[in-house]
Design a protein around this motif. Structure first.
Motif, mmCIF file in Angstrom:
data_model
loop_
_atom_site.group_PDB
_atom_site.id
_atom_site.type_symbol
_atom_site.label_atom_id
_atom_site.label_comp_id
_atom_site.label_asym_id
_atom_site.label_seq_id
_atom_site.Cartn_x
_atom_site.Cartn_y
_atom_site.Cartn_z
ATOM 1 N N ALA A 1 111.904 79.586 59.556
ATOM 2 C CA ALA A 1 113.357 79.692 59.411
ATOM 3 C C ALA A 1 114.063 79.051 60.599
ATOM 4 O O ALA A 1 115.079 78.365 60.440
ATOM 5 C CB ALA A 1 113.759 81.155 59.273
ATOM 6 N N GLY A 2 113.532 79.281 61.802
ATOM 7 C CA GLY A 2 114.130 78.702 62.993
ATOM 8 C C GLY A 2 114.103 77.190 62.975
ATOM 9 O O GLY A 2 115.081 76.525 63.348
ATOM 10 N N ARG A 3 112.992 76.618 62.533
ATOM 11 C CA ARG A 3 112.885 75.158 62.452
ATOM 12 C C ARG A 3 113.918 74.599 61.468
ATOM 13 O O ARG A 3 114.538 73.548 61.715
ATOM 14 C CB ARG A 3 111.472 74.758 62.032
ATOM 15 N N HIS A 4 114.110 75.295 60.358
ATOM 16 C CA HIS A 4 115.102 74.847 59.386
ATOM 17 C C HIS A 4 116.520 74.902 59.965
ATOM 18 O O HIS A 4 117.340 74.007 59.699
ATOM 19 C CB HIS A 4 115.020 75.698 58.121
ATOM 20 N N ALA A 5 116.820 75.950 60.736
ATOM 21 C CA ALA A 5 118.153 76.060 61.335
ATOM 22 C C ALA A 5 118.390 74.946 62.346
ATOM 23 O O ALA A 5 119.484 74.372 62.416
ATOM 24 C CB ALA A 5 118.327 77.428 61.992
ATOM 25 N N LEU A 6 117.379 74.621 63.144
ATOM 26 C CA LEU A 6 117.497 73.537 64.109
ATOM 27 C C LEU A 6 117.732 72.201 63.401
ATOM 28 O O LEU A 6 118.566 71.391 63.818
ATOM 29 C CB LEU A 6 116.241 73.455 64.972
ATOM 30 N N THR A 7 116.990 71.979 62.313
ATOM 31 C CA THR A 7 117.167 70.757 61.533
ATOM 32 C C THR A 7 118.576 70.676 60.964
ATOM 33 O O THR A 7 119.225 69.620 61.012
ATOM 34 C CB THR A 7 116.142 70.709 60.383
ATOM 35 N N ALA A 8 119.061 71.803 60.418
ATOM 36 C CA ALA A 8 120.402 71.828 59.832
ATOM 37 C C ALA A 8 121.475 71.555 60.878
ATOM 38 O O ALA A 8 122.491 70.910 60.590
ATOM 39 C CB ALA A 8 120.649 73.178 59.161
ATOM 40 N N ALA A 9 121.254 72.057 62.098
ATOM 41 C CA ALA A 9 122.225 71.854 63.176
ATOM 42 C C ALA A 9 122.097 70.485 63.818
ATOM 43 O O ALA A 9 122.967 70.076 64.602
ATOM 44 C CB ALA A 9 122.049 72.940 64.236
ATOM 45 N N GLY A 10 121.012 69.768 63.519
ATOM 46 C CA GLY A 10 120.802 68.446 64.086
ATOM 47 C C GLY A 10 120.460 68.467 65.561
ATOM 48 O O GLY A 10 120.803 67.529 66.291
ATOM 49 N N VAL A 11 119.763 69.523 66.005
ATOM 50 C CA VAL A 11 119.407 69.646 67.420
ATOM 51 C C VAL A 11 117.909 69.930 67.546
ATOM 52 O O VAL A 11 117.268 70.422 66.615
ATOM 53 C CB VAL A 11 120.207 70.758 68.121
#
Length: 342
Positions: A63-73
């Motif tokens: 889930a954390g990896r997906h959030a980072l991807t979504a935020a572009g960071v």
């Protein structure tokens, strides 16, 4: 953005992960006379996801990896993990999550606040940002509740599912789309025994030779009817306070994302807040109660589906073990979400 009264925590990306294993009511109940129809009517759940070969940190990493991807960071200043079902009592899981995500030696710690853990986590992460010490925080809520349910307790198994949701918060301006509004957080420890996992902690270890084994069961238990009544009132009052602190009225709300505890609770909260059909987000039928993860998983899935459109006024609320509750508000921003397994 420099520290100051106009600094706020702003939603920058969302991620969710639910395990692929679907456990339906028919399979769960087997030959029991009480089955699918009863569970749907009383709880509102048809299916739930169950982790197989994965633990809480595993779900949190995805889930954390997906959030980072979504935020572009690819980097954050801190990681916060909130869970009811830690992989170990010691150490906390957040440092392992940070390491597996390649975030280096950033500060990382766990929080426990029952099913309201994500709202409490938002409050803590927001304070870390508004105080000026951090510019970007990854907050993850992850629970593998199936690991803490008694093998023969089919009712608890009918209610709960496994999953993880995450958000990236960044420093921004108060009042901007995505900026978290004022929080309403509270607790009532006089009712701590209404939802609990009594075994495994210091109390059980110190007294296990002097008390019946059942007193310190390692499995989750709750007084459902009592909690259900209090949850409706508690979340309604909490949302009302958060909305008022934001300078809004209840009628200004477009959507409410509430902890997915029970469909009856969601229906009661909808009525108490005088919401129109469709204003209460819900995915409990297909995912059940995923503990602290329920609100962020719900948000990520709704954002990915386009249900959460920019400009909508949204309230977030949860109520659970502690007893503890929390709510906040935001105007939904232009933000990406990555939801896996939905």
């Amino acid at each position: 953005m420099p520290p100051g009264p106009g600094r706020a925590a702003v939603l920058a990306g969302l991620g969710a992960y639910v395990p692929p294993r679907v456990l339906g009511n028919a399979e769960l109940c087997g030959q029991r006379p009480i089955g699918d129809e009863w569970i749907r009517a009383r709880i509102g759940v048809a299916n739930r996801r169950v982790a197989e070969g994965e633990a809480t940190v595993d779900l949190a990493v995805r889930a954390g990896r997906h959030a980072l991807t979504a935020a572009g960071v690819s980097a954050v200043d801190a990681v916060v993990l909130t869970t009811i079902s830690p992989d170990r009592l010691v150490p906390s899981g957040a440092p392992e999550v940070a390491a597996r995500l390649g975030l280096g030696t950033v500060p990382a710690f766990d929080m426990t606040s029952g099913c309201s853990g994500f709202l409490y986590g938002l409050g803590v992460a927001a304070s870390m940002i508004t105080g000026g010490a951090f510019d970007r925080v990854l907050l993850i809520a992850s629970d593998v509740f199936s690991a803490f349910l008694a093998p023969r307790d089919w009712l608890m198994a009918a209610i709960f599912g496994d999953g993880a949701g995450a958000v990236v918060l960044r420093a921004g301006e108060a009042g901007a789309p995505g900026a978290l509004g004022p929080f309403d957080l509270g607790s009532d420890g006089t009712q701590a025994d209404l939802l609990e996992i009594p075994g495994g902690g210091a109390r059980a270890r110190k007294r296990q030779l002097a008390a019946p084994e059942s007193e310190f069961s390692p499995y989750f238990r709750m007084d459902g009817p009592v909690v259900r009544k209090q949850a409706v009132v508690g979340m309604c009052e909490s949302v009302t306070r958060a909305v008022e602190r934001a300078g809004w009225r209840l009628g200004d709300l477009d959507l409410v994302a509430a902890h997915q505890a029970n469909q009856r609770i969601l229906d009661g909260l909808t009525a108490e807040l005088a919401l129109a059909p469709g204003q209460m987000l819900s995915h409990i039928e297909q995912y059940g109660n995923t503990g602290a993860a329920s609100v962020p998983v719900l948000l990520a899935q709704a954002a990915a589906a386009g249900t959460l459109a920019p400009g909508l006024r949204v309230a977030l609320t949860a109520y659970g073990a502690g007893l503890a509750w929390g709510s906040t508000t935001l105007v939904w921003p232009e933000v990406w979400a990555v939801a896996e397994g939905g």
